[in-house]
Design a protein around this motif. Structure first.
Motif, PDB file in Angstrom:
ATOM      1  N   ILE A 185      62.247 -42.215  33.798  1.00 29.31           N
ATOM      2  CA  ILE A 185      63.248 -42.007  32.780  1.00 29.31           C
ATOM      3  C   ILE A 185      62.456 -42.133  31.517  1.00 29.31           C
ATOM      4  CG2 ILE A 185      65.405 -42.227  31.673  1.00 29.31           C
ATOM      5  CD1 ILE A 185      66.549 -42.865  34.272  1.00 29.31           C
ATOM      6  N   LEU A 186      61.985 -43.263  31.191  1.00 28.05           N
ATOM      7  CA  LEU A 186      61.164 -43.392  29.810  1.00 28.05           C
ATOM      8  C   LEU A 186      60.185 -42.481  29.774  1.00 28.05           C
ATOM      9  CD1 LEU A 186      61.277 -45.245  27.501  1.00 28.05           C
ATOM     10  CD2 LEU A 186      59.459 -46.736  28.797  1.00 28.05           C
ATOM     11  N   LEU A 203      59.882 -39.275  31.129  1.00 22.01           N
ATOM     12  CA  LEU A 203      60.604 -38.020  30.841  1.00 22.01           C
ATOM     13  C   LEU A 203      61.135 -37.912  29.471  1.00 22.01           C
ATOM     14  CD1 LEU A 203      62.156 -37.325  34.272  1.00 22.01           C
ATOM     15  CD2 LEU A 203      60.519 -36.279  33.429  1.00 22.01           C
ATOM     16  N   LEU A 204      61.490 -39.068  28.928  1.00 20.41           N
ATOM     17  CA  LEU A 204      62.138 -38.914  27.600  1.00 20.41           C
ATOM     18  C   LEU A 204      60.962 -38.817  26.625  1.00 20.41           C
ATOM     19  CD1 LEU A 204      65.154 -41.374  27.640  1.00 20.41           C
ATOM     20  CD2 LEU A 204      65.422 -38.855  27.145  1.00 20.41           C
ATOM     21  N   ALA A 205      59.973 -39.636  26.882  1.00 18.51           N
ATOM     22  CA  ALA A 205      58.656 -39.603  25.967  1.00 18.51           C
ATOM     23  C   ALA A 205      58.071 -38.086  25.960  1.00 18.51           C
ATOM     24  CB  ALA A 205      57.877 -40.436  26.199  1.00 18.51           C
ATOM     25  N   GLN A 206      57.883 -37.477  27.255  1.00 14.08           N
ATOM     26  CA  GLN A 206      57.093 -36.258  27.366  1.00 14.08           C
ATOM     27  C   GLN A 206      58.231 -35.117  26.595  1.00 14.08           C
ATOM     28  OE1 GLN A 206      55.165 -34.253  30.688  1.00 14.08           O
ATOM     29  NE2 GLN A 206      57.663 -33.764  31.067  1.00 14.08           N
ATOM     30  N   GLY A 207      59.413 -35.138  26.873  1.00 14.47           N
ATOM     31  CA  GLY A 207      60.365 -34.155  26.210  1.00 14.47           C
ATOM     32  C   GLY A 207      60.348 -34.306  24.831  1.00 14.47           C
ATOM     33  N   THR A 208      60.374 -35.324  24.145  1.00 16.47           N
ATOM     34  CA  THR A 208      60.244 -35.655  22.957  1.00 16.47           C
ATOM     35  C   THR A 208      58.948 -34.977  22.276  1.00 16.47           C
ATOM     36  OG1 THR A 208      62.024 -37.507  23.052  1.00 16.47           O
ATOM     37  CG2 THR A 208      60.631 -37.482  20.980  1.00 16.47           C
ATOM     38  N   GLY A 262      60.776 -28.833  24.901  1.00 20.23           N
ATOM     39  CA  GLY A 262      61.582 -29.982  24.925  1.00 20.23           C
ATOM     40  C   GLY A 262      62.405 -30.166  26.384  1.00 20.23           C
ATOM     41  N   ILE A 263      63.286 -29.179  26.625  1.00 14.58           N
ATOM     42  CA  ILE A 263      63.836 -29.247  27.982  1.00 14.58           C
ATOM     43  C   ILE A 263      63.354 -29.345  29.131  1.00 14.58           C
ATOM     44  CG2 ILE A 263      65.858 -28.129  29.415  1.00 14.58           C
ATOM     45  CD1 ILE A 263      67.038 -27.301  26.393  1.00 14.58           C
ATOM     46  N   LEU A 280      61.919 -32.411  29.761  1.00 10.13           N
ATOM     47  CA  LEU A 280      62.877 -33.599  30.488  1.00 10.13           C
ATOM     48  C   LEU A 280      63.177 -33.537  32.032  1.00 10.13           C
ATOM     49  CD1 LEU A 280      65.413 -33.495  27.576  1.00 10.13           C
ATOM     50  CD2 LEU A 280      63.876 -35.601  28.040  1.00 10.13           C
TER      51      LEU A 280
END
Length: 68
Positions: free
Chosen positions: A13-14, A16-21, A38-39, A42
C-alpha cells in the motif's frame, strides 16, 4: 486459503501511494494527464512507472537534447 502478511500488505500500500503521488505530481508539472497517471499509479505497481518513463520522460529528454 493463505493469509497475506500484514507487513507485506502495508509495504504494498505504501509503494502504491508513493508511486501514484509521484506520477501525479510529475505529470502535473509536465501537463500530461496528471489524474490518469496518478490513478493508474494507485492501481498497479511497476507498469505505470515504466510506461510513464518510456512515453513521457524519454521523449522530452530526446527533444531537449536535439534542441541543444
Amino acid at each position: 486459503m493463505a493469509e497475506i502478511n500484514p507487513y507485506l500488505l502495508f509495504l504494498l500500500i505504501l509503494a502504491l501511494l508513493a508511486q501514484g503521488t509521484f506520477l501525479f505530481i510529475h505529470a502535473k508539472k509536465n501537463a500530461s494527464l496528471a489524474w490518469f497517471w496518478g490513478i493508474w499509479g494507485l492501481i498497479s505497481l511497476p507498469l505505470p512507472s515504466i510506461l510513464y518513463f518510456l512515453l513521457i520522460i524519454l521523449p522530452k529528454k530526446r527533444k531537449a537534447r536535439k534542441e541543444k
